[in-house]
Design an enzyme around this catalytic site. Structure first.
Site, PDB file in Angstrom:
ATOM      1  N   GLU A   1     -18.373  -0.384 -12.280  1.00 12.15           N
ATOM      2  CA  GLU A   1     -18.450  -0.606 -13.752  1.00 12.15           C
ATOM      3  C   GLU A   1     -16.925  -1.363 -14.163  1.00 12.15           C
ATOM      4  O   GLU A   1     -16.754  -2.131 -14.820  1.00 12.15           O
ATOM      5  CB  GLU A   1     -18.534   0.520 -14.550  1.00 12.15           C
TER       6      GLU A   1
ATOM      7  N   HIS B   1     -27.998   7.106  11.390  1.00 11.31           N
ATOM      8  CA  HIS B   1     -29.425   6.824  11.864  1.00 11.31           C
ATOM      9  C   HIS B   1     -30.187   6.187  11.103  1.00 11.31           C
ATOM     10  O   HIS B   1     -31.506   6.129  11.113  1.00 11.31           O
ATOM     11  CB  HIS B   1     -29.998   8.700  12.214  1.00 11.31           C
TER      12      HIS B   1
ATOM     13  N   LYS C   1     -28.008  -1.707 -23.343  1.00  6.82           N
ATOM     14  CA  LYS C   1     -28.202  -0.790 -24.497  1.00  6.82           C
ATOM     15  C   LYS C   1     -28.625  -1.085 -25.899  1.00  6.82           C
ATOM     16  O   LYS C   1     -29.457  -0.688 -26.454  1.00  6.82           O
ATOM     17  CB  LYS C   1     -27.010   0.177 -24.806  1.00  6.82           C
TER      18      LYS C   1
HETATM   19  O1  PA5 Z   1     -18.902   4.033 -17.995  1.00  3.41           O
HETATM   20  C1  PA5 Z   1     -19.678   4.046 -19.074  1.00  3.41           C
HETATM   21  O2  PA5 Z   1     -19.138   3.552 -20.261  1.00  3.41           O
HETATM   22  C2  PA5 Z   1     -20.982   4.169 -18.986  1.00  3.41           C
HETATM   23  O3  PA5 Z   1     -21.526   4.578 -17.864  1.00  3.41           O
HETATM   24  C3  PA5 Z   1     -21.386   5.503 -20.023  1.00  3.41           C
HETATM   25  O4  PA5 Z   1     -20.644   6.538 -19.528  1.00  3.41           O
HETATM   26  C4  PA5 Z   1     -22.683   5.777 -20.046  1.00  3.41           C
HETATM   27  O5  PA5 Z   1     -23.483   4.611 -20.530  1.00  3.41           O
HETATM   28  C5  PA5 Z   1     -22.979   6.756 -21.177  1.00  3.41           C
HETATM   29  O6  PA5 Z   1     -22.538   6.713 -22.187  1.00  3.41           O
HETATM   30  P1  PA5 Z   1     -21.983   7.788 -23.531  1.00  3.41           P
HETATM   31  O7  PA5 Z   1     -21.171   8.711 -23.007  1.00  3.41           O
HETATM   32  O8  PA5 Z   1     -21.440   7.028 -24.558  1.00  3.41           O
HETATM   33  O9  PA5 Z   1     -23.471   8.287 -23.688  1.00  3.41           O
END
Ligand code: PA5
Length: 433
Positions: A283, A312, A424
């Site tokens: 990310e 393996h 989302k």
């Molecule tokens: O790194 C990120 O922003 C995402 O992976 C979020 O952590 C994930 O979508 C969960 O989001 P939230 O904590 O707002 O529910």
């Protein structure tokens, strides 16, 4: 051993590239340090282990909730809101924790009806006894579809069995989120994730600290480890800075066409640490545009391998396949000293193992794997860790700072995730039709 050891004599970085990158890095480190000092958005994550006021508050809440005869903690959250917690928990408690320990932990992340049903059955069983559960909803934004849906399903069970259900619910979210408002109305206890810290960098905020502390992890030692390594990982003396050296290894190899970073961990219990790292690198670096808006489709693809299991299944590809990988081997020193008995009947099957410790066998496999990588001219570096809070705290802080440095080197924003937001948004539209 005082925690983490970093080695990179086999990273195959040319000295001319190394010198050039070091100069570039020196400038970037100044910017990063400034960001941290000014508590800028994203960079502020590095300051979190130093915020002892916040961790003291979490510790007090843990103490209070532990008096409620708790048999299980259910963490409802996804991505940055649960991967760090799963990582620390499994690395230190092992994958069999729930079969052994008094306070069990469950993770409700994706809206998989079957697995949420299993959690429901389990907590229902607890709630029918004298014991209680803690339901910890963790959502930074407060509006992640999966987390809110799962929370409602599990809250319904809690409400059915406990009139005073509110005292068993903790909501961890950003200050000012709509979820925080709902939690206030519901009289739930609230913990905040600082607005300046992104989900994937939040393991040392209350998002990770509360559930981890509830199941007996020494969160103070985790933070102490992170604090200990911070200065080293920001040092301009690159030779003494493991995060900078590792970022340089990755950057130079990436520029040579190594588009995959494999974290090859020689510990079963640390597989989830690999998954935590996968999100952190993916990310943070997977970006369509540079910081200056030029389209690049940048990023390094993280993969996780477990030694010796994946030798393996994946080693053929790693040693015989495309030259597109840079590997970090993670050696983890085990706690138990299991020994192989001296059975005469089995001696002819595999020579040289009778009477040895399992860790000696693992060490031989580890050394053999590295030799094969060296022979095949496959670039790698290595981290050595102990299995305790202090060492893991160091490791996670080291990785977070490394990813920030690496993102600077490839000129992308380490702290946003616009593509995640796209999915989302589309999901919300479909559900609201
Ligand atoms: O790194 C990120 O922003 C995402 O992976 C979020 O952590 C994930 O979508 C969960 O989001 P939230 O904590 O707002 O529910």
């Amino acid at each position: 051993m005082d925690g983490l050891i970093f080695e990179n004599k086999n990273s195959l970085v040319r000295s001319s590239d190394l010198e050039k990158t070091k100069r570039k890095l020196s400038l970037e480190l100044t910017k990063i340090k400034e960001g941290i000092l000014k508590k800028e958005h994203g960079y502020d994550a590095v300051n979190i282990p130093f915020n002892t006021k916040e961790s003291d508050r979490v510790s007090e809440l843990i103490k209070a909730k532990q008096t409620l005869n708790i048999a299980a903690v259910v963490v409802v959250g996804i991505g940055g809101s649960n991967l760090g917690t799963i990582a620390v928990h499994e690395a230190l408690n092992g994958k069999f924790h729930n079969q052994k320990e008094k306070i069990k932990i469950f993770f409700a992340d994706t809206t998989d009806s079957d697995s949420i049903y299993d959690i429901k059955v389990f907590i229902e069983h607890i709630l029918k006894s004298e014991k209680n559960i803690i339901l910890n909803l963790i959502s930074k934004s407060g509006n992640t579809t999966e987390s809110i849906a799962n929370f409602e399903v599990l809250l319904e069970v809690l409400k059915k069995h406990r009139k005073d259900f509110a005292k068993y619910v903790i909501v961890t979210t950003d200050k000012g989120s709509q979820l925080e408002q709902t939690a206030i109305k519901e009289h739930f206890e609230i913990l905040n994730i600082p607005n300046t810290v992104g989900g994937r960098y939040s393991v040392m905020t209350p998002a990770g600290l509360f559930p981890l502390g509830m199941i007996g992890i020494d969160i103070k030692k985790l933070l102490k480890g992170a604090r200990y390594i911070t200065d080293k990982c920001l040092s301009k003396d690159i030779q003494k800075n493991p995060s900078a050296q590792s970022a340089i290894d990755m950057f130079c190899n990436h520029r040579e066409g190594k588009s995959i970073h494999d974290l090859f961990i020689f510990s079963n219990d640390m597989e989830s640490v690999g998954k935590w790292y996968r999100q952190l690198l993916a990310e943070s670096t997977g970006k369509k545009y540079t910081k200056s808006g030029i389209k690049v489709n940048e990023g390094m693809t993280p993969t996780v391998s477990i030694g010796s299991t994946d030798l393996h299944s994946m080693a053929q590809l790693y040693l015989g396949g495309p030259e597109d990988k840079f590997t970090t081997f993670v050696k983890v020193l085990p706690i138990q000293k299991e020994k192989i008995p001296k059975f005469k009947e089995y001696e002819p099957l595999v020579g040289g193992i009778s009477g040895k410790k399992l860790s000696d066998v693992m060490d031989a496999i580890f050394a053999g794997t590295k030799l094969a990588f060296i022979k095949g001219k496959k670039p790698f570096n290595q981290i050595t860790l102990e299995k305790n809070e202090y060492s893991l705290g160091q490791y996670m802080q080291y990785e977070m700072i490394k990813v920030i440095i690496f993102s600077h080197l490839i000129n992308v924003n380490a702290f946003d995730q616009p593509a995640v937001e796209e999915y989302k948004e589309e999901t919300r539209k479909i559900l609201n039709k």
